[in-house]
Design a protein around this motif. Structure first.
Motif, short mmCIF file in Angstrom:
data_model
loop_
_atom_site.label_atom_id
_atom_site.label_comp_id
_atom_site.label_asym_id
_atom_site.label_seq_id
_atom_site.Cartn_x
_atom_site.Cartn_y
_atom_site.Cartn_z
N GLU A 161 -1.69 -7.36 -3.21
CA GLU A 161 -2.05 -6.64 -4.44
C GLU A 161 -3.38 -5.92 -4.27
O GLU A 161 -3.56 -4.80 -4.76
CB GLU A 161 -2.11 -7.61 -5.62
CG GLU A 161 -0.71 -7.90 -6.14
CD GLU A 161 -0.64 -9.02 -7.14
OE1 GLU A 161 -1.71 -9.44 -7.64
OE2 GLU A 161 0.48 -9.50 -7.40
N LEU A 162 -4.31 -6.55 -3.56
CA LEU A 162 -5.61 -5.91 -3.34
C LEU A 162 -5.43 -4.65 -2.48
O LEU A 162 -5.99 -3.59 -2.79
CB LEU A 162 -6.56 -6.90 -2.66
CG LEU A 162 -7.96 -6.39 -2.39
CD1 LEU A 162 -8.63 -5.94 -3.69
CD2 LEU A 162 -8.82 -7.45 -1.71
N ALA A 163 -4.60 -4.77 -1.43
CA ALA A 163 -4.36 -3.60 -0.56
C ALA A 163 -3.73 -2.48 -1.36
O ALA A 163 -4.14 -1.31 -1.27
CB ALA A 163 -3.46 -4.01 0.61
N GLY A 164 -2.73 -2.83 -2.19
CA GLY A 164 -2.06 -1.83 -3.02
C GLY A 164 -3.06 -1.18 -3.97
O GLY A 164 -3.04 0.04 -4.18
N LEU A 205 -9.07 -4.19 -7.32
CA LEU A 205 -10.12 -3.57 -6.50
C LEU A 205 -11.50 -3.83 -7.10
O LEU A 205 -12.44 -4.23 -6.42
CB LEU A 205 -9.83 -2.07 -6.41
CG LEU A 205 -10.91 -1.16 -5.87
CD1 LEU A 205 -11.06 -1.38 -4.38
CD2 LEU A 205 -10.55 0.30 -6.13
N TYR A 206 -11.61 -3.65 -8.42
CA TYR A 206 -12.90 -3.89 -9.08
C TYR A 206 -13.29 -5.37 -9.01
O TYR A 206 -14.42 -5.71 -8.72
CB TYR A 206 -12.83 -3.43 -10.55
CG TYR A 206 -13.13 -1.96 -10.70
CD1 TYR A 206 -14.44 -1.52 -10.84
CD2 TYR A 206 -12.11 -1.01 -10.69
CE1 TYR A 206 -14.72 -0.16 -10.97
CE2 TYR A 206 -12.38 0.34 -10.82
CZ TYR A 206 -13.69 0.76 -10.96
OH TYR A 206 -13.97 2.09 -11.08
N SER A 251 0.85 -1.20 0.00
CA SER A 251 0.00 0.00 0.00
C SER A 251 0.88 1.24 0.00
O SER A 251 0.60 2.22 -0.74
CB SER A 251 -0.90 0.03 1.24
OG SER A 251 -1.62 -1.16 1.32
N ALA A 252 1.93 1.23 0.83
CA ALA A 252 2.84 2.39 0.89
C ALA A 252 3.47 2.61 -0.47
O ALA A 252 3.56 3.76 -0.96
CB ALA A 252 3.92 2.14 1.95
N SER A 253 3.88 1.50 -1.10
CA SER A 253 4.50 1.61 -2.42
C SER A 253 3.52 2.21 -3.42
O SER A 253 3.88 3.07 -4.24
CB SER A 253 4.96 0.21 -2.86
OG SER A 253 5.29 0.22 -4.20
N ALA A 310 -3.82 2.69 -3.96
CA ALA A 310 -3.48 3.44 -5.18
C ALA A 310 -4.73 4.11 -5.73
O ALA A 310 -4.71 5.29 -6.14
CB ALA A 310 -2.88 2.48 -6.22
N GLY A 311 -5.85 3.37 -5.76
CA GLY A 311 -7.11 3.91 -6.28
C GLY A 311 -7.51 5.15 -5.51
O GLY A 311 -7.81 6.21 -6.11
N ILE A 312 -7.47 5.03 -4.16
CA ILE A 312 -7.88 6.18 -3.34
C ILE A 312 -6.93 7.37 -3.56
O ILE A 312 -7.37 8.51 -3.78
CB ILE A 312 -7.92 5.78 -1.84
CG1 ILE A 312 -9.05 4.77 -1.61
CG2 ILE A 312 -8.11 7.01 -0.95
CD1 ILE A 312 -9.10 4.19 -0.23
N ALA A 313 -5.61 7.09 -3.54
CA ALA A 313 -4.63 8.18 -3.66
C ALA A 313 -4.82 8.91 -4.99
O ALA A 313 -4.86 10.16 -5.02
CB ALA A 313 -3.21 7.61 -3.55
#
Ligand SMILES: Nc1ncnc2c1ncn2[C@@H]1O[C@H](COP(=O)(O)OP(=O)(O)OP(=O)(O)O)[C@@H](O)[C@H]1O
Length: 604
Positions: A140-143, A309-310, A29-31, A147-150
């Motif tokens: 990958e889901l967390a990322g 995410l989708y 997620s940080a990445s 990423a989507g939110i950011a």
């Protein structure tokens, strides 16, 4: 099993690596969040340059921020991958250890089915198959979520109208992909079906070759109708053609799916829509032109970064999830099925048997048994094997005779009642003492890929060559062993193969050497032809001397001299006595005897 239960199984099996997988997810997620920073820096640098008069220091600060974010992002991504893959390796090792420990404690009876193939597939493939779930799915889901939110938050901060346009565009692309994937599923099913058809047609073709050649019906070029016995070639050709058609249709569908999805979020499409909208906004509102860079760069990547995410969150919520088989769930289910098999109870403080020089007494008291917990195979069975005597168990097929033998060898534990040796329940003995007391020769003899000598000396690895030869002679197999390429050093299954009767005599030699006071012989002459049956019978007589014997027999003439014959019908002993006593009572045994002697007489 309902999907929730199946997912619960996955969660339970992978629970031990939840900590590291969470760490990997946080790092990923940080990445993902850091990946947005260089774009922010680019937009700011472009803004400063376009505004004119920006100080170099100011510009370098943004370059430095972008570089630091890139390096940190890469480090986080590497750390996530290392932690997740290490967790996956740890889980694989510990699951395999758990399975190995569990397998060692399962009832021996469990191994009689197709256990070897099943276990190999689970220990090797299914455990490895959890890799995707542990090492990839959650991080990958967390990322993807972060990423989507950011990206979306940043784009909305810049301009909510353009941001909305990009989000709508990506959502449409995801829906298009989802819609087309649904359309493709039948094509996948058709390929799987055609592949199965082709496989069975190939098996049929190979299996039928011997028969069709022998009966001169080789039909390589014939266009025989599929319902004739010798139409295997034609059926195979048709199945292969069907498979090719199904595969082609699937490939076309996949090409359409890719092309349509990609076209929706292709750089040209995104650029066109963003630029058109921006032009509109520039003309009517006061939007910042430099922000277009952010929409062009991030709009292009938003589809890919938000795909997990989708697929995992949005589509299921919209009830649009594509019903793809969940491999991790299927694999976890197969692993769980093995781990769920109840283990054999091992006594914490094993009992000892009273010392004796002679044979031992076996008592089966009120024994009931069911393989599946539903159908009762043995019902309140009482059987006493007096020391040093031979008891024969006879009865119709399926009456439960072999089951009795397997319970005495503790392949399973009775559901009710107990089996005792000299008054000590066999369930309180440890395996070493039990198998040092009860030996068995079963119909299916398991030989190891090892020398004849090692196969015989299995129970007593310290046996001398003289001991081994003595039991081989007694089992009437010595001469046959000498005729093998390397005699006693011949490796079975590699240098030589033995016939059914020979395997049984080898098993008798092995059991003779083990020298157990109690013996179970289940159809020990089953594979013997009339000539070798005499040899096996002689070997068995040698084996029986001074031991307590339970003999399971189909052919009654092999047990007429037994001290006691028990007739088993539907899992219960209905008659017992000697051959003469049972004949005189004109019951089930007398009927079986008459049937067998008449059949043998008629054949003679
Ligand atoms: N491993 C198993 N799992 C489930 N059911 C089994 C298993 N082995 C045997 N059975 C069932 O238990 C019943 C008794 O079988 P068993 O082999 O003990 O009979 P049997 O008298 O030895 O028969 P046969 O003379 O044909 O060898 C049968 O109905 C059989 O289908």
């Amino acid at each position: 099993m309902v999907p929730n239960d199946a997912q619960h199984r996955v969660e339970t099996l992978t629970a031990q690596v939840r900590g590291p997988v969470t760490v990997a997810a946080v790092a990923e997620s940080a990445s993902a969040a850091l990946a947005v920073v260089p774009v922010i820096a680019t937009v700011n640098i472009a803004g400063l340059i376009l505004d004119g008069g920006a100080s170099r220091t100011h510009l370098w600060v943004w370059v430095l921020v972008a570089a630091v974010a890139l390096v940190l992002g890469a480090l986080c991504s590497i750390a996530s991958s290392i932690v997740a893959h290490r967790a996956d390796a740890d889980l694989g090792l510990s699951l395999r250890m758990r399975l190995a420990g569990h397998l060692a404690r399962l009832p021996l009876g469990w191994y009689s089915s197709d256990a070897a193939g099943k276990t190999k597939a689970v220990v090797q493939d299914d455990v490895a198959g959890l890799h995707e779930e542990v090492a990839h799915r959650k991080p990958e889901l967390a990322g993807s979520v972060v990423a989507g939110i950011a990206v979306v938050v940043y784009l909305f901060v810049l301009d909510w109208r353009l941001a909305l346009a990009v989000v709508v565009l990506v959502t449409i692309a995801q829906l298009v992909r989802n819609f087309l994937t649904r359309k493709i599923i039948p094509a996948y099913g058709a390929v799987a079906g055609a592949s199965a058809q082709m496989g069975s047609a190939a098996v049929e073709l190979v299996q039928g070759i011997t028969v069709s050649k022998v009966f001169h019906r080789a039909d390589e070029d014939s266009e025989a109708t599929p319902d004739t016995a010798y139409g295997a070639h034609a059926r195979f050709r048709r199945a292969a053609a069907d498979y090719a058609d199904a595969d082609e249709s699937l490939t076309n569908n996949i090409a359409t799916l890719r092309a349509c999805t990609r076209a929706t979020v292709a750089p040209g499409t995104v650029a066109l829509i963003v630029l058109a909208l921006a032009t509109l906004l520039l003309a009517t509102w006061d939007a910042k032109p430099v922000n277009i860079i952010a929409f062009l760069l991030l709009g292009l990547t938003l589809f890919d970064v938000t795909t997990p995410l989708y697929l995992n969150l949005v589509m299921p919520k919209l009830r649009l999830a594509v019903p793809m088989p969940n491999k991790a769930q299927a694999m976890a289910e197969r692993i769980g099925q093995i781990l769920d098999v109840p283990e054999m109870h091992e006594p914490a403080a094993p009992a000892t048997l009273p010392a004796t020089d002679g044979a031992r007494r076996v008592s089966m008291k009120n024994v009931s048994f069911s393989y599946d917990g539903q159908r009762t195979v043995l019902q309140g069975l009482d059987l006493e094997l007096a020391p040093g005597t031979m008891t024969a168990l006879v009865g119709p097929s399926g009456a439960g005779k072999s089951t009795v033998g397997q319970l005495l060898a503790r392949f399973y534990d009775p559901t009710e009642g107990s089996i005792e040796i000299d008054g000590v329940p066999i369930s309180t003995l440890d395996a070493q003492r039990l198998y040092g007391t009860v030996g068995f020769v079963f119909q299916d003899v398991a030989l190891l890929r090892a020398t004849v000598r090692d196969n015989i000396a299995l129970a007593r690895p310290d046996a001398t060559p003289e001991d081994i030869e003595r039991v081989a002679r007694a089992a009437q197999i010595h001469d046959r062993i000498l005729a093998l390429p390397d005699g006693y050093d011949t490796v079975l299954g590699e240098d030589a193969a033995l016939s059914g009767g020979e395997r049984q005599r080898l098993s008798i030699a092995r059991t003779l050497l083990a020298d157990t006071p109690v013996l179970v012989l289940d159809e020990a002459t089953a594979y013997a032809d009339p000539e070798s049956e005499a040899a096996v019978q002689d070997a068995l007589s040698e084996l029986a001397r001074g031991r307590t014997l339970l003999v399971i027999a189909h052919r009654l003439h092999t047990v007429v001299h037994a001290d006691q014959i028990a007739v088993l019908v539907d899992g219960a002993v209905t008659e017992r006595g000697t051959h003469d006593e049972l004949l005189s009572t004109a019951g089930e045994y007398a009927k079986l005897w008459q049937l067998q002697t008449t059949t043998i007489g008629a054949r003679a």
